[in-house]
Scaffold this motif. Structure first.
Motif, PDB file in Angstrom:
ATOM      1  N   VAL A  57       0.833  -1.205   0.000  1.00 21.67           N
ATOM      2  CA  VAL A  57       0.000   0.000   0.000  1.00 21.67           C
ATOM      3  C   VAL A  57       0.868   1.254   0.000  1.00 21.67           C
ATOM      4  CG1 VAL A  57      -1.754   1.295   1.274  1.00 21.67           C
ATOM      5  CG2 VAL A  57      -1.896  -1.190   1.145  1.00 21.67           C
ATOM      6  N   LEU A  58       1.934   1.243   0.766  1.00 18.87           N
ATOM      7  CA  LEU A  58       2.829   2.403   0.804  1.00 18.87           C
ATOM      8  C   LEU A  58       3.434   2.671  -0.567  1.00 18.87           C
ATOM      9  CD1 LEU A  58       4.646   1.812   4.221  1.00 18.87           C
ATOM     10  CD2 LEU A  58       3.046   3.659   3.678  1.00 18.87           C
ATOM     11  N   LEU A  59       3.844   1.627  -1.254  1.00 23.37           N
ATOM     12  CA  LEU A  59       4.412   1.799  -2.596  1.00 23.37           C
ATOM     13  C   LEU A  59       3.354   2.297  -3.572  1.00 23.37           C
ATOM     14  CD1 LEU A  59       6.697  -1.373  -2.739  1.00 23.37           C
ATOM     15  CD2 LEU A  59       7.444   1.022  -2.659  1.00 23.37           C
ATOM     16  N   GLU A  60       2.143   1.775  -3.436  1.00 24.53           N
ATOM     17  CA  GLU A  60       1.049   2.245  -4.296  1.00 24.53           C
ATOM     18  C   GLU A  60       0.778   3.722  -4.059  1.00 24.53           C
ATOM     19  OE1 GLU A  60      -3.741   1.427  -5.093  1.00 24.53           O
ATOM     20  OE2 GLU A  60      -2.668   0.336  -3.504  1.00 24.53           O
ATOM     21  N   ALA A  61       0.900   4.151  -2.799  1.00 21.13           N
ATOM     22  CA  ALA A  61       0.658   5.550  -2.455  1.00 21.13           C
ATOM     23  C   ALA A  61       1.825   6.454  -2.833  1.00 21.13           C
ATOM     24  CB  ALA A  61       0.366   5.673  -0.964  1.00 21.13           C
ATOM     25  N   GLY A  62       2.911   5.872  -3.298  1.00 27.24           N
ATOM     26  CA  GLY A  62       4.050   6.670  -3.750  1.00 27.24           C
ATOM     27  C   GLY A  62       4.971   7.137  -2.660  1.00 27.24           C
ATOM     28  N   ILE A  63       5.224   6.259  -1.694  1.00 24.87           N
ATOM     29  CA  ILE A  63       6.076   6.680  -0.577  1.00 24.87           C
ATOM     30  C   ILE A  63       7.484   7.051  -1.027  1.00 24.87           C
ATOM     31  CG2 ILE A  63       6.845   4.339   0.031  1.00 24.87           C
ATOM     32  CD1 ILE A  63       6.665   5.304   3.001  1.00 24.87           C
ATOM     33  N   ARG A  64       7.954   6.443  -2.116  1.00 26.02           N
ATOM     34  CA  ARG A  64       9.309   6.776  -2.591  1.00 26.02           C
ATOM     35  C   ARG A  64       9.386   8.222  -3.087  1.00 26.02           C
ATOM     36  NH1 ARG A  64      12.395   2.211  -2.811  1.00 26.02           N
ATOM     37  NH2 ARG A  64      11.328   0.204  -3.130  1.00 26.02           N
ATOM     38  N   GLN A  65       8.251   8.790  -3.465  1.00 28.23           N
ATOM     39  CA  GLN A  65       8.228  10.173  -3.949  1.00 28.23           C
ATOM     40  C   GLN A  65       7.832  11.166  -2.856  1.00 28.23           C
ATOM     41  OE1 GLN A  65       6.531   7.604  -5.947  1.00 28.23           O
ATOM     42  NE2 GLN A  65       8.604   7.440  -6.794  1.00 28.23           N
ATOM     43  N   ALA A  66       7.466  10.664  -1.693  1.00 27.33           N
ATOM     44  CA  ALA A  66       6.995  11.550  -0.618  1.00 27.33           C
ATOM     45  C   ALA A  66       8.130  12.384  -0.036  1.00 27.33           C
ATOM     46  CB  ALA A  66       6.338  10.729   0.486  1.00 27.33           C
ATOM     47  N   ALA A  77       1.874   1.523  18.346  1.00 22.29           N
ATOM     48  CA  ALA A  77       2.678   0.477  17.729  1.00 22.29           C
ATOM     49  C   ALA A  77       2.627   0.579  16.207  1.00 22.29           C
ATOM     50  CB  ALA A  77       2.199  -0.900  18.188  1.00 22.29           C
ATOM     51  N   LEU A  78       1.446   0.890  15.668  1.00 27.99           N
ATOM     52  CA  LEU A  78       1.313   1.059  14.218  1.00 27.99           C
ATOM     53  C   LEU A  78       2.037   2.319  13.750  1.00 27.99           C
ATOM     54  CD1 LEU A  78      -2.428   0.061  13.700  1.00 27.99           C
ATOM     55  CD2 LEU A  78      -0.400  -1.284  13.123  1.00 27.99           C
ATOM     56  N   ASN A  79       1.929   3.384  14.524  1.00 22.25           N
ATOM     57  CA  ASN A  79       2.643   4.605  14.175  1.00 22.25           C
ATOM     58  C   ASN A  79       4.152   4.367  14.157  1.00 22.25           C
ATOM     59  OD1 ASN A  79       0.483   6.354  13.767  1.00 22.25           O
ATOM     60  ND2 ASN A  79       0.339   6.902  15.925  1.00 22.25           N
ATOM     61  N   LEU A  80       4.630   3.604  15.137  1.00 24.20           N
ATOM     62  CA  LEU A  80       6.059   3.290  15.199  1.00 24.20           C
ATOM     63  C   LEU A  80       6.480   2.481  13.970  1.00 24.20           C
ATOM     64  CD1 LEU A  80       8.712   3.354  16.789  1.00 24.20           C
ATOM     65  CD2 LEU A  80       7.945   1.298  17.999  1.00 24.20           C
ATOM     66  N   ALA A  81       5.653   1.535  13.577  1.00 23.38           N
ATOM     67  CA  ALA A  81       5.958   0.733  12.394  1.00 23.38           C
ATOM     68  C   ALA A  81       5.998   1.602  11.140  1.00 23.38           C
ATOM     69  CB  ALA A  81       4.926  -0.377  12.240  1.00 23.38           C
ATOM     70  N   LEU A  82       5.064   2.557  11.040  1.00 23.79           N
ATOM     71  CA  LEU A  82       5.037   3.434   9.872  1.00 23.79           C
ATOM     72  C   LEU A  82       6.271   4.324   9.812  1.00 23.79           C
ATOM     73  CD1 LEU A  82       3.771   4.640   7.389  1.00 23.79           C
ATOM     74  CD2 LEU A  82       2.258   6.023   8.854  1.00 23.79           C
ATOM     75  N   ILE A  83       6.681   4.845  10.955  1.00 28.45           N
ATOM     76  CA  ILE A  83       7.892   5.675  10.995  1.00 28.45           C
ATOM     77  C   ILE A  83       9.107   4.849  10.566  1.00 28.45           C
ATOM     78  CG2 ILE A  83       9.487   6.920  12.520  1.00 28.45           C
ATOM     79  CD1 ILE A  83       6.966   8.471  11.868  1.00 28.45           C
ATOM     80  N   THR A  84       9.205   3.630  11.079  1.00 29.01           N
ATOM     81  CA  THR A  84      10.339   2.751  10.742  1.00 29.01           C
ATOM     82  C   THR A  84      10.350   2.428   9.259  1.00 29.01           C
ATOM     83  OG1 THR A  84      10.253   1.794  12.965  1.00 29.01           O
ATOM     84  CG2 THR A  84      11.461   0.567  11.285  1.00 29.01           C
ATOM     85  N   LEU A  85       9.199   2.094   8.702  1.00 29.25           N
ATOM     86  CA  LEU A  85       9.114   1.794   7.272  1.00 29.25           C
ATOM     87  C   LEU A  85       9.460   3.029   6.440  1.00 29.25           C
ATOM     88  CD1 LEU A  85       5.886  -0.398   7.161  1.00 29.25           C
ATOM     89  CD2 LEU A  85       8.187  -1.121   6.501  1.00 29.25           C
ATOM     90  N   SER A  86       8.980   4.184   6.873  1.00 30.94           N
ATOM     91  CA  SER A  86       9.264   5.419   6.135  1.00 30.94           C
ATOM     92  C   SER A  86      10.759   5.693   6.078  1.00 30.94           C
ATOM     93  CB  SER A  86       8.540   6.606   6.792  1.00 30.94           C
ATOM     94  OG  SER A  86       7.142   6.416   6.786  1.00 30.94           O
TER      95      SER A  86
END
Length: 238
Positions: A57-66, A77-86
């Motif tokens: 989903v992150l790739l579909e949303a274009g996280i590489r361009q964010a 816990a989910l917020n922490l995971a999102l920060i780590t993935l980002s």
């Protein structure tokens, strides 16, 4: 700037709207199809249905361009995971909403650029409203070492018709404090004052000061207790 927001709750949607109004390109990610539909149709931002901690989903949303990622999910816990993935995708600017202070060190270790404790902000705002009812608003900086106050200048305020320079030279003006903003009335733009700026009744000022000087500043302006006598006030006439 392209900003990706994880979470389309009340905070995520309001943030998306404000960022859009500021001219940014915004997308939100949320599992709730109704929230995503609202984001698209009512706010006008892109919305991706699914988990904000799913790499697909992150790739579909274009996280590489964010340029920035905001973690505004309903669980730390989910917020922490999102920060780590980002961070793994090279996002340097990450903002997270912290619900539980137990996650503070974890967010710091994950490299979150800004950690916003909404509960702490709300509690501090309410406490300030009780402790300092004369202050329109108050913001803390540098872990509470510096305060910025928004203060009204009523008709009978001590500093009415005085210049900023006159006030600064008054020996009773709290040492180390600065008047950094002036708004002549509620509908006018905030100005950066100079020494010749005259404070008028009905206006508003922004003052930078230290925490221990908040009460003396309020007292100096005459917003509490009795106002100074005309004899004392005349001492400011240079």
């Amino acid at each position: 700037m392209y900003v990706l927001i994880g979470g389309a709750g009340m905070m995520g949607l309001r943030l998306a709207q404000q960022l859009l109004e500021l001219g940014h390109t915004v997308a939100v990610i949320d599992k709730d199809p109704l929230a995503c539909r609202f984001a698209r149709e009512q706010i006008g931002v892109m919305a991706f249905e699914g988990s904000a901690v799913s790499t697909a989903v992150l790739l579909e949303a274009g996280i590489r361009q964010a340029n920035a990622v905001v973690a505004a999910l309903r669980d730390d816990a989910l917020n922490l995971a999102l920060i780590t993935l980002s961070k793994s995708y090279g996002i340097a600017h990450t903002v997270v909403r912290m619900l539980d202070r137990e996650f503070l060190d974890a967010y710091r270790l994950a490299g979150a650029s800004h950690i916003i404790s909404t509960i702490d902000l709300a509690v501090a705002t309410m406490a300030n409203a009780i402790e300092y009812p004369e202050v329109e608003s108050m913001m803390h900086f540098e872990q509470g070492q510096v305060e910025v106050l928004k203060l009204p200048i009523p008709n009978d305020c001590y500093v009415v018709d005085r210049t900023v320079a006159q006030i600064a030279q008054d020996p009773d003006f709290p040492t180390g404090s600065l008047i950094i903003g002036y708004q002549s009335h509620a509908c006018s733009n905030l100005e950066i004052p100079n020494g010749q700026t005259v404070l008028k009744a009905g206006s508003t000022i922004l003052v930078v000061t230290r925490p221990e000087l908040v009460r003396p500043m309020i007292k100096y302006l005459g917003l509490t207790a009795s106002h100074r006598s005309e004899t004392e006030a005349s001492d400011l006439n240079l």
